[in-house]
Motif scaffolding. Structure first.
Motif, PDB file in Angstrom:
ATOM      1  N   GLU A  27       0.840  -1.189   0.000  1.00  0.00           N
ATOM      2  CA  GLU A  27       0.000   0.000   0.000  1.00  0.00           C
ATOM      3  C   GLU A  27       0.886   1.253   0.000  1.00  0.00           C
ATOM      4  O   GLU A  27       1.985   1.247   0.550  1.00  0.00           O
ATOM      5  CB  GLU A  27      -0.898   0.048   1.249  1.00  0.00           C
ATOM      6  CG  GLU A  27      -1.802  -1.135   1.439  1.00  0.00           C
ATOM      7  CD  GLU A  27      -1.205  -2.194   2.344  1.00  0.00           C
ATOM      8  OE1 GLU A  27      -1.961  -2.991   2.909  1.00  0.00           O
ATOM      9  OE2 GLU A  27       0.038  -2.197   2.480  1.00  0.00           O
ATOM     10  N   GLY A  37      -0.742   6.970   1.888  1.00  0.00           N
ATOM     11  CA  GLY A  37      -1.200   7.491   3.163  1.00  0.00           C
ATOM     12  C   GLY A  37      -0.461   8.752   3.554  1.00  0.00           C
ATOM     13  O   GLY A  37       0.507   9.159   2.907  1.00  0.00           O
ATOM     14  N   LEU A  91      -5.240   6.126  -1.979  1.00  0.00           N
ATOM     15  CA  LEU A  91      -4.374   5.012  -1.626  1.00  0.00           C
ATOM     16  C   LEU A  91      -4.219   4.087  -2.827  1.00  0.00           C
ATOM     17  O   LEU A  91      -5.159   3.897  -3.606  1.00  0.00           O
ATOM     18  CB  LEU A  91      -4.951   4.230  -0.456  1.00  0.00           C
ATOM     19  CG  LEU A  91      -5.247   5.020   0.819  1.00  0.00           C
ATOM     20  CD1 LEU A  91      -5.726   4.071   1.915  1.00  0.00           C
ATOM     21  CD2 LEU A  91      -4.040   5.810   1.274  1.00  0.00           C
ATOM     22  N   TRP A 149     -10.308  -3.345   0.898  1.00  0.00           N
ATOM     23  CA  TRP A 149      -9.614  -2.352   1.721  1.00  0.00           C
ATOM     24  C   TRP A 149     -10.177  -2.431   3.139  1.00  0.00           C
ATOM     25  O   TRP A 149     -11.396  -2.475   3.328  1.00  0.00           O
ATOM     26  CB  TRP A 149      -9.798  -0.946   1.181  1.00  0.00           C
ATOM     27  CG  TRP A 149      -8.932  -0.620   0.015  1.00  0.00           C
ATOM     28  CD1 TRP A 149      -9.275  -0.647  -1.303  1.00  0.00           C
ATOM     29  CD2 TRP A 149      -7.559  -0.212   0.061  1.00  0.00           C
ATOM     30  NE1 TRP A 149      -8.212  -0.285  -2.085  1.00  0.00           N
ATOM     31  CE2 TRP A 149      -7.148  -0.009  -1.269  1.00  0.00           C
ATOM     32  CE3 TRP A 149      -6.646   0.009   1.087  1.00  0.00           C
ATOM     33  CZ2 TRP A 149      -5.849   0.401  -1.599  1.00  0.00           C
ATOM     34  CZ3 TRP A 149      -5.367   0.422   0.768  1.00  0.00           C
ATOM     35  CH2 TRP A 149      -4.978   0.612  -0.564  1.00  0.00           C
ATOM     36  N   THR A 168      -0.730   1.272   5.471  1.00  0.00           N
ATOM     37  CA  THR A 168      -0.265   2.644   5.329  1.00  0.00           C
ATOM     38  C   THR A 168      -1.078   3.518   6.279  1.00  0.00           C
ATOM     39  O   THR A 168      -2.300   3.368   6.376  1.00  0.00           O
ATOM     40  CB  THR A 168      -0.369   3.128   3.872  1.00  0.00           C
ATOM     41  OG1 THR A 168       0.207   4.426   3.751  1.00  0.00           O
ATOM     42  CG2 THR A 168      -1.800   3.165   3.372  1.00  0.00           C
TER      43      THR A 168
END
Length: 121
Positions: free
Chosen positions: A4, A7, A18, A34, A115
């Motif tokens: 990921e 962020g 993201l 997610w 993240t």
């Protein structure tokens, strides 16, 4: 492996996108979910997109604010997050499950490392 990115720190009302990139396997055959986990709370499912992209699901907490999408040519899935609130602060994870979306974390085969998303003024 899933990774990921995207962020960071954002003010309330702001946006982040993201990304979830795969290495070592092809995302094309996998549904991607997610999730997020705030300190002291259970991991929460937010959204999922089927392997072909034709089906998307959202938790009530993010419906209308978050949008999931995928680019199989880039082996990447995205989560566009708008109108962010302080309660959206958490570590965000993506996960892969073969073909169809599910909400149970136990059913996912691959997970990223997460993240951090922090929404604060």
């Amino acid at each position: 492996q899933l990774v990921e990115s995207g962020g960071g720190l954002v003010q309330p009302g702001g946006s982040l996108r993201l990304s979830c990139a795969a290495s070592g396997f092809t995302l094309e055959y996998y549904a991607i979910g997610w999730f997020r986990q705030a300190p002291g709370k259970e991991r929460e499912g937010l959204s999922c997109i089927s392997s072909g992209g034709g089906t998307t699901n959202y938790a009530d907490s993010v419906k209308g604010r978050f949008t999931i999408s995928r680019d199989n040519a880039k082996n990447t899935v995205y989560l566009q997050m708008n109108s962010l609130k302080p309660e959206d602060t958490a570590v965000y994870y993506c996960a892969a499950v073969f073909r169809l979306c599910v909400w149970s974390t136990n059913d996912y085969d691959y997970w990223g490392q997460g993240t951090q998303v922090t929404v604060s003024s």
